[in-house]
Design a protein around this motif. Structure first.
Motif, PDB file in Angstrom:
ATOM      1  N   HIS A   1       9.139  11.721  18.926  1.00 21.54           N
ATOM      2  CA  HIS A   1       8.963  10.620  19.654  1.00 21.54           C
ATOM      3  C   HIS A   1       9.266   9.514  18.810  1.00 21.54           C
ATOM      4  CE1 HIS A   1       6.454  12.770  22.769  1.00 21.54           C
ATOM      5  NE2 HIS A   1       6.140  13.507  21.720  1.00 21.54           N
ATOM      6  N   GLU A   2      10.467   9.512  18.151  1.00 24.41           N
ATOM      7  CA  GLU A   2      10.978   8.453  17.141  1.00 24.41           C
ATOM      8  C   GLU A   2      11.355   7.172  18.045  1.00 24.41           C
ATOM      9  OE1 GLU A   2      11.828  12.530  15.164  1.00 24.41           O
ATOM     10  OE2 GLU A   2      12.046  11.554  17.393  1.00 24.41           O
ATOM     11  N   ASN A   3      11.699   7.122  19.147  1.00 20.93           N
ATOM     12  CA  ASN A   3      12.007   5.945  19.878  1.00 20.93           C
ATOM     13  C   ASN A   3      10.692   5.587  20.534  1.00 20.93           C
ATOM     14  OD1 ASN A   3      11.831   7.718  22.093  1.00 20.93           O
ATOM     15  ND2 ASN A   3      13.747   7.475  22.880  1.00 20.93           N
ATOM     16  N   SER A   4       9.524   5.950  20.484  1.00 23.23           N
ATOM     17  CA  SER A   4       8.103   5.556  21.249  1.00 23.23           C
ATOM     18  C   SER A   4       7.373   4.432  20.279  1.00 23.23           C
ATOM     19  CB  SER A   4       7.251   6.846  21.433  1.00 23.23           C
ATOM     20  OG  SER A   4       6.806   7.409  20.317  1.00 23.23           O
ATOM     21  N   ASP A   5       6.082   4.174  20.688  1.00 22.24           N
ATOM     22  CA  ASP A   5       4.933   3.457  19.975  1.00 22.24           C
ATOM     23  C   ASP A   5       4.086   4.514  19.264  1.00 22.24           C
ATOM     24  OD1 ASP A   5       4.256   0.897  19.132  1.00 22.24           O
ATOM     25  OD2 ASP A   5       3.021   0.746  20.840  1.00 22.24           O
ATOM     26  N   LYS A   6       4.422   5.548  19.256  1.00 23.95           N
ATOM     27  CA  LYS A   6       3.516   6.618  18.444  1.00 23.95           C
ATOM     28  C   LYS A   6       3.728   6.781  17.242  1.00 23.95           C
ATOM     29  CE  LYS A   6       3.324   9.419  22.833  1.00 23.95           C
ATOM     30  NZ  LYS A   6       3.493  10.769  23.207  1.00 23.95           N
ATOM     31  N   LEU A   7       2.322   6.789  16.283  1.00 26.36           N
ATOM     32  CA  LEU A   7       2.524   6.839  14.998  1.00 26.36           C
ATOM     33  C   LEU A   7       1.784   8.169  14.864  1.00 26.36           C
ATOM     34  CD1 LEU A   7       1.929   3.497  13.160  1.00 26.36           C
ATOM     35  CD2 LEU A   7       4.075   4.835  12.995  1.00 26.36           C
ATOM     36  N   GLN A   8       1.983   8.807  13.644  1.00 23.17           N
ATOM     37  CA  GLN A   8       1.363  10.028  13.288  1.00 23.17           C
ATOM     38  C   GLN A   8      -0.218   9.624  12.800  1.00 23.17           C
ATOM     39  OE1 GLN A   8       3.699  10.446   9.635  1.00 23.17           O
ATOM     40  NE2 GLN A   8       2.814   7.992   9.290  1.00 23.17           N
ATOM     41  N   THR A   9      -1.070  10.733  12.699  1.00 20.54           N
ATOM     42  CA  THR A   9      -2.327  10.405  12.412  1.00 20.54           C
ATOM     43  C   THR A   9      -3.054  11.315  11.731  1.00 20.54           C
ATOM     44  OG1 THR A   9      -4.644   9.590  13.207  1.00 20.54           O
ATOM     45  CG2 THR A   9      -3.152  10.646  14.869  1.00 20.54           C
TER      46      THR A   9
ATOM     47  N   ALA B   1      -1.606  -0.042   0.674  1.00 22.73           N
ATOM     48  CA  ALA B   1      -0.531  -0.623   1.157  1.00 22.73           C
ATOM     49  C   ALA B   1       0.388   0.358   1.244  1.00 22.73           C
ATOM     50  CB  ALA B   1      -0.210  -1.800   0.084  1.00 22.73           C
ATOM     51  N   VAL B   2       0.698   1.342   0.269  1.00 23.14           N
ATOM     52  CA  VAL B   2       1.739   2.211   0.200  1.00 23.14           C
ATOM     53  C   VAL B   2       1.453   3.251   1.416  1.00 23.14           C
ATOM     54  CG1 VAL B   2       2.519   4.086  -1.144  1.00 23.14           C
ATOM     55  CG2 VAL B   2       2.498   1.937  -2.115  1.00 23.14           C
ATOM     56  N   ILE B   3       0.274   3.657   1.501  1.00 19.08           N
ATOM     57  CA  ILE B   3      -0.071   4.688   2.558  1.00 19.08           C
ATOM     58  C   ILE B   3       0.428   4.094   4.044  1.00 19.08           C
ATOM     59  CG2 ILE B   3      -2.029   5.672   3.816  1.00 19.08           C
ATOM     60  CD1 ILE B   3      -3.366   5.981   1.047  1.00 19.08           C
ATOM     61  N   CYS B   4      -0.405   2.896   4.178  1.00 22.17           N
ATOM     62  CA  CYS B   4       0.153   2.421   5.530  1.00 22.17           C
ATOM     63  C   CYS B   4       1.444   1.943   5.975  1.00 22.17           C
ATOM     64  CB  CYS B   4      -0.827   1.015   5.685  1.00 22.17           C
ATOM     65  SG  CYS B   4      -2.581   1.477   5.647  1.00 22.17           S
ATOM     66  N   ASP B   5       2.252   1.545   5.153  1.00 21.67           N
ATOM     67  CA  ASP B   5       3.710   1.357   5.109  1.00 21.67           C
ATOM     68  C   ASP B   5       4.511   2.608   5.092  1.00 21.67           C
ATOM     69  OD1 ASP B   5       6.006  -0.481   4.874  1.00 21.67           O
ATOM     70  OD2 ASP B   5       6.539   0.972   3.083  1.00 21.67           O
ATOM     71  N   GLY B   6       3.826   3.814   4.630  1.00 28.76           N
ATOM     72  CA  GLY B   6       4.484   4.986   4.893  1.00 28.76           C
ATOM     73  C   GLY B   6       4.466   5.806   6.255  1.00 28.76           C
TER      74      GLY B   6
ATOM     75  N   ASN C   1      -4.008   6.919   8.846  1.00 29.32           N
ATOM     76  CA  ASN C   1      -3.553   6.762  10.484  1.00 29.32           C
ATOM     77  C   ASN C   1      -3.827   5.336  10.708  1.00 29.32           C
ATOM     78  OD1 ASN C   1      -6.524   5.656  11.303  1.00 29.32           O
ATOM     79  ND2 ASN C   1      -7.463   7.610  10.381  1.00 29.32           N
ATOM     80  N   PRO C   2      -3.116   4.917  11.673  1.00 28.14           N
ATOM     81  CA  PRO C   2      -2.931   3.563  11.965  1.00 28.14           C
ATOM     82  C   PRO C   2      -4.391   2.747  12.365  1.00 28.14           C
ATOM     83  CG  PRO C   2      -1.746   4.859  13.367  1.00 28.14           C
ATOM     84  CD  PRO C   2      -2.589   5.766  12.940  1.00 28.14           C
ATOM     85  N   ALA C   3      -5.350   3.184  12.620  1.00 27.28           N
ATOM     86  CA  ALA C   3      -6.662   2.386  12.759  1.00 27.28           C
ATOM     87  C   ALA C   3      -7.229   2.141  11.484  1.00 27.28           C
ATOM     88  CB  ALA C   3      -7.633   3.469  13.411  1.00 27.28           C
ATOM     89  N   ILE C   4      -6.915   2.742  10.513  1.00 29.46           N
ATOM     90  CA  ILE C   4      -7.488   2.290   9.127  1.00 29.46           C
ATOM     91  C   ILE C   4      -6.395   1.267   8.525  1.00 29.46           C
ATOM     92  CG2 ILE C   4      -7.669   3.073   6.746  1.00 29.46           C
ATOM     93  CD1 ILE C   4     -10.006   4.024   8.415  1.00 29.46           C
ATOM     94  N   CYS C   5      -5.181   1.406   8.902  1.00 25.66           N
ATOM     95  CA  CYS C   5      -4.389   0.494   8.280  1.00 25.66           C
ATOM     96  C   CYS C   5      -4.196  -0.934   9.276  1.00 25.66           C
ATOM     97  CB  CYS C   5      -2.811   1.198   8.738  1.00 25.66           C
ATOM     98  SG  CYS C   5      -2.773   2.483   7.300  1.00 25.66           S
TER      99      CYS C   5
END
Length: 659
Positions: free
Chosen positions: A628-636, A616-621, A641-645
């Motif tokens: 690219h702060e105004n984009s739909d991209k997340l670090q991985t 929960a903490v990992i995915c929230d962070g 990574n977003p897939a796991i979350c």
């Protein structure tokens, strides 16, 4: 948590230090001063010797015997230097092009080195170490060095004003901008690039060699807040100069975290656009309730203070205090639904229009007041981003909806900008020059065997502690060893040309950091808490190979503590926070102090274990990709990574293992 992939030449060049200093130090060797001197010089006699005498970069210098205040009353030689490298002038070197005598056009560094008198004996005699330090913010003045002289044994202290200690320094930090054009890259490099302190530490070592007839045995950095930011610059750009670094509540990621200083105020501003403004009494009530609720779930009570192990895991909602809800207080402390949503949004921290996290928040329990104006620290960031010292803080809005509401109310929004777009502007224009947060830049320090300890209070109202966790995670990913199939998890390029030893973009491996870099979180503590045995623990780690598996933090008193084996006690402190009521055992991240019974003020009632990095903490962070702060991209990278979350997907192998 993708990081900056390129270090600009103007900043990266700082790693090579000052060429002027290198040449003048070579002159000192040739002069014969130092080990072959038949008689050690007096304090004032240093002025006639290299590396001060004949040095073209020494604009002015004084050397005077002084004494620390009673009761210590230690005699020492205070060397004050104004350093102005004649080659660091004007536009070619990144400074303003106004030309002399305007101070912004050339390098001007005020620095000081405090040397215990070479005639001192006993505890007052030099112990062989050099300890560098710096104050808060962007410095701007030479720090007090008496603490180093007062250590037992006495040590050489060094510090600088970071290259901008003139009338132009201070509020707004306008020295960093050439109005309407660009950053003053020369001044930025002297400060954030570490050059001022890099020059100082080299000069301190040479003066010690001349004054005592021997070189220092070990060199350390010890500072907090803005001094922590400057400490990271030393670790990254001058790693050959240090054996260890104690870094407290560092203000690194300067442009990003100081922008976030205003997120909760902007959230309250949006609430005020829609309904009754949130009062200070309401904020006091909800913060106290959140802290008590979360401490009861995962924490203890020490001296009647409820303490959270990790505020990131606390999800207590201000909606619990909506008027009429069970357990909510009566008016005027209860909230309406818009107020509750605004408080929750402030606690959640900066997100963009896609709901993606941009930066970490100031967590529950941290009270920033009820104001709705942009913080002065954020205004400084914006003036740098826009290259305009007159750019107004009231141009910043939480989001487009808030900006539109202001326009509808008749506010002039011709220069207005949303938080997410300001974040992009900063990361594209300024952060590469100011924010020392590239994991690859730690490779030299790691290879040279430097030991690094970082500490941060979990109720810090000035710098988000999540910043340190985020950096630690990214460094743990960068330094993870490549092992078989794990290489396919790589996602991202952390430092091209790095050694194959590094598993770039992999799942963070905190175990790879523990031999040389440890992070200690201080529950319930504010900004720069005093952690009395942190510096002795670092010295013991460096000089005796004893890694700090935990730190003992007295719940109330801050007494002197034992130094390394065989040495007298060292003074407590090192930060500028006061006594803190906290869990008395501090554990290296990602472990936490687990209560096992007994008095909650006794360190022996706890053991280090567990893992703060739950799914929960990992995915929230997870946050947006840098620039690219105004984009739909997340670090991985790796398991972070977003897939796991997404959805209910479990982490392969369960929760991350504790170390």
């Amino acid at each position: 948590m993708t990081t900056q992939l390129a270090i600009p030449i103007t900043l990266a060049a700082a790693i090579f230090g000052s060429m002027a200093l290198a040449s003048t130090l070579a002159q000192g060797e040739e002069s014969g001063s130092g080990l072959n001197q038949p008689v050690l010089p007096t304090c004032t006699g240093l002025l006639a010797l290299a590396p001060l005498a004949g040095n073209p970069a020494v604009y002015s210098a004084t050397a005077t015997p002084q004494i620390t205040p009673a009761p210590n009353s230690r005699m020492y030689c205070m060397v004050n230097v104004t350093w102005r490298d004649p080659k660091e002038v004007g536009t070619p070197k990144g400074y303003a092009d106004t030309g002399p005598p305007t101070v912004d056009a050339f390098q001007t560094i005020r620095l000081a080195i405090a040397l215990p008198l070479n005639s001192n004996t006993g505890d007052s005699a030099w112990g062989g170490r050099v300890i560098m330090t710096a104050g808060g913010g962007s410095q701007g003045s030479v720090p007090d060095l008496s603490d180093m002289v007062n250590m037992t044994p006495a040590e050489v202290g060094g510090g600088s004003d970071s290259g901008h200690g003139d009338a132009n320094s201070g509020s707004g930090d306008s020295w960093g901008v050439i109005q309407g054009q660009r950053l003053n890259y020369g001044k930025i490099k002297d400060w954030a690039g570490g050059r001022s302190n890099g020059i100082t530490v080299k000069l301190a070592k040479e003066l010690a060699r001349v004054y005592y007839g021997q070189r220092p045995s070990h060199t350390y950095w010890n500072a907090c807040s803005g001094g922590g930011h400057m400490g990271w610059a030393q670790v990254e750009f001058y790693p050959a100069e240090y054996d260890g670094a104690l870094i407290g509540a560092p203000a690194h990621n300067w442009q990003e975290f100081r922008l976030a200083d205003s997120w909760d105020a902007l959230a309250r501003q949006k609430v005020a656009q829609k309904t009754t403004p949130i009062t200070q009494a309401q904020l006091d009530a909800v913060n106290a309730a959140a802290n008590a609720s979360c401490a009861a779930t995962d924490g203890v009570t020490v001296n009647d203070a409820p303490i959270m192990n990790d505020p990131r895991a606390c999800k207590w909602s201000a909606t619990n205090y909506i008027c009429g809800n069970k357990g909510a207080p009566a008016a005027p402390l209860c909230l309406n639904s818009t107020q509750a949503a605004g408080i929750d949004q402030g606690w959640d921290g900066p997100r963009n229009r896609y709901g993606k996290r941009i930066w970490g928040p100031y967590d529950r329990g941290i009270n920033h007041g009820s104001g709705t104006a942009t913080a002065s620290s954020t205004v400084q960031v914006m003036t740098y981003n826009h290259f305009d010292n007159s750019f107004a803080g009231n141009n910043l809005y939480l989001d487009q909806e808030s900006l539109n509401s202001a326009a509808a109310a008749g506010t002039n929004v011709s220069q207005a900008i949303t938080y997410e777009n300001e974040a992009v502007l900063g990361s594209v224009r300024t952060a590469d020059y100011i924010d020392d947060n590239e994991p690859a830049m730690l490779q030299t320090a790691q290879k040279r065997g430097m030991k690094i300890m970082v500490y941060h209070g979990l109720q810090d109202p000035l710098i988000q502690f999540r910043n340190d966790i985020d950096f630690y995670i990214r460094v743990a990913s960068h330094f993870a060893q490549r092992t078989g199939d794990d290489e396919q998890e790589d996602a991202g390029d952390f430092g091209q040309g790095a050694s194959p030893y590094f598993r770039q973009g992999a799942t963070p491996d905190f175990g790879s950091l523990l031999p040389w870099y440890r992070l200690f979180l201080v529950p319930n503590a504010g900004h720069c808490p005093s952690v009395p045995n942190a510096l002795p623990a670092l010295i013991n780690w460096v000089e005796n190979g004893v890694a700090p598996d935990s730190l003992v933090e007295p719940a109330i008193s801050q007494a002197a503590v034992a130094g390394p084996p065989g040495s007298p006690p060292l003074p407590g402190g090192g930060g500028f926070g006061g006594p803190t009521t906290t869990i008395p055992l501090l554990c290296p991240f990602p472990q936490k102090a687990k209560y096992i019974g007994g008095s909650t003020t006794d360190a022996s009632s706890y053991t280090c274990g567990g893992n703060l990095q739950t799914k929960a903490v990992i995915c929230d962070g997870l946050r947006t990709v840098y620039k690219h702060e105004n984009s739909d991209k997340l670090q991985t990278y790796g398991l972070y990574n977003p897939a796991i979350c997404s959805g209910n997907s479990p982490l392969p192998g369960g929760e991350p293992p504790g170390r």
